[in-house]
Design an enzyme around this catalytic site. Sequence first.
Site, PDB file in Angstrom:
ATOM      1  N   LYS A 105     -28.855 -14.275 -27.648  1.00 41.70           N
ATOM      2  CA  LYS A 105     -29.779 -14.765 -28.684  1.00 41.70           C
ATOM      3  C   LYS A 105     -31.043 -13.906 -28.680  1.00 41.70           C
ATOM      4  O   LYS A 105     -31.568 -13.584 -27.612  1.00 41.70           O
ATOM      5  CB  LYS A 105     -30.126 -16.225 -28.362  1.00 41.70           C
ATOM      6  CG  LYS A 105     -31.007 -16.931 -29.386  1.00 41.70           C
ATOM      7  CD  LYS A 105     -31.223 -18.388 -28.966  1.00 41.70           C
ATOM      8  CE  LYS A 105     -31.965 -19.197 -30.014  1.00 41.70           C
ATOM      9  NZ  LYS A 105     -32.117 -20.621 -29.619  1.00 41.70           N
ATOM     10  N   SER A 151     -30.809 -23.870 -33.275  1.00 45.67           N
ATOM     11  CA  SER A 151     -31.251 -22.560 -33.686  1.00 45.67           C
ATOM     12  C   SER A 151     -30.361 -21.409 -33.205  1.00 45.67           C
ATOM     13  O   SER A 151     -30.436 -20.320 -33.774  1.00 45.67           O
ATOM     14  CB  SER A 151     -32.675 -22.327 -33.179  1.00 45.67           C
ATOM     15  OG  SER A 151     -32.708 -22.339 -31.762  1.00 45.67           O
ATOM     16  N   SER A 161     -30.358 -26.830 -29.523  1.00 44.78           N
ATOM     17  CA  SER A 161     -30.028 -25.545 -30.149  1.00 44.78           C
ATOM     18  C   SER A 161     -28.838 -24.783 -29.577  1.00 44.78           C
ATOM     19  O   SER A 161     -28.426 -23.786 -30.156  1.00 44.78           O
ATOM     20  CB  SER A 161     -31.242 -24.628 -30.137  1.00 44.78           C
ATOM     21  OG  SER A 161     -32.083 -24.994 -31.199  1.00 44.78           O
TER      22      SER A 161
END
Length: 446
Positions: free
Chosen positions: A52, A127, A151
């Site tokens: 990420k 996210s 997330s």
Amino acid sequence: EAVLARIEATGEQVNAYITVDREGALADAEAADRRLAAGEAPTLCGVPIAVKDLLCTKGLRTTGGSKILENFVPPYSATAVEKLREAGAVLVGKTTLDEFAMGSSNEHCPLAVPHNPWNLDHICGGSSGGSAAAVAADQCMGALGTDTGGSIRQPASHCGVVGVKPTYGRVSRYGVLAFASSLDQVGPLTKDVRDAALLLNAICGHDPRDSTSVREPVADFSAELGRPLAGLRFGLPREYFEVGLDEDVKKAVMTAVNRLQEAGAEIREISLPRTEYGVAAYYLIAPAEASSNLSRYDGVRYGYRDQEARELLDLYRRSRSRGFGREVKRRIIIGTYALSSGYYEAYYGKASQVRALIIDDFRRAFEECDLIISPVTPTPAWPLGDKSDPLSMYLTDILTIPTNLAGLPGMSLPCGFSSKGLPIGLQLQAPHFREDLLLRAAAAIE
Ligand code: GLN
């Protein structure tokens, strides 16, 4: 090379990456070959992993999904990334996310909005949407995400992959762009439970560079897989089923629960009475911490600097106004307000008290059961663009937020599909530092 070819073939439709590091990945793969030739075989040797874009990678652009860091190249790597390298992983690239990890759909990103590999008109969740999509679309073999209020688990659920949010303090946060420091945790997104166990073992452990990192011993999670479930007690929290659950979600979760029962597990109803206050407490605590953490982006020290400013305050104002997106600004304003003198006790103070009550709910629940089982989200993935008002998006986090408020480990495991063919996830939560139990139960359900 196969993974890079797959990204080339499907990258445009799925849009999971902000940066694909072709050269770096090939160099990592060669290094892995050399280690193998030298007789070394670390667990992730040669395995392509995506990260990420909230975790710093030395020499490789790290954006946080924000314009304000669009061209930021960190001088060091996050501990979790270093650990991946030690384990021999090949770093494929950096996956998209909601700006600074604020969101539940990965639509709040000016750099790349991903599409759900199961149905391209739908969100991937957020996210860590890019990490979930990349794993689901075979654009990597596993990925790292972060989970502040869901997330990792929520996008894993929406994309039909496994996602683990470790206990707070298990994985170092050093080098992770901070969103809400008392809630953030790094964890794996993978194709199955065994991979999750391997990846989690690779990144866990004490780190002197993160003062909240713990010295708790780390089990060999893979060794736990395959142990029978007989004797384990699973709690079904009544309140998690009273939040307007979609019928398909309820059905898929209850089918998994029945399978557990058949496998010899004991299922009992439990209560987590303060569940309904989790969202309100979280959306004060997380923005409060974010407003403080994001004050470092001032146009001077990192990233975007407005060129037209004439004096210092003007430089801050212009750089931040142009650098941050709408959702991030909304959170900064809410957080600053909640922390301001005169309101601190009424908002941040009250939210912290509610947090203590939620922790207490879990303490009581774990006197009656070993694991908590529930849905991850009230509904499957929704169509892109469908939720335009922030409150309706915040409310979808109701089943994942309490885990973070209590610092517990939790995970999402695929358990079926909706009538429209979208994946549905099952959530497991365990007492602090019992990731071993989570993974053992997950392996049996899988
Ligand atoms: N959806 C939540 C939020 O918007 C959680 C995000 C996260 O876990 N990073 O804050």
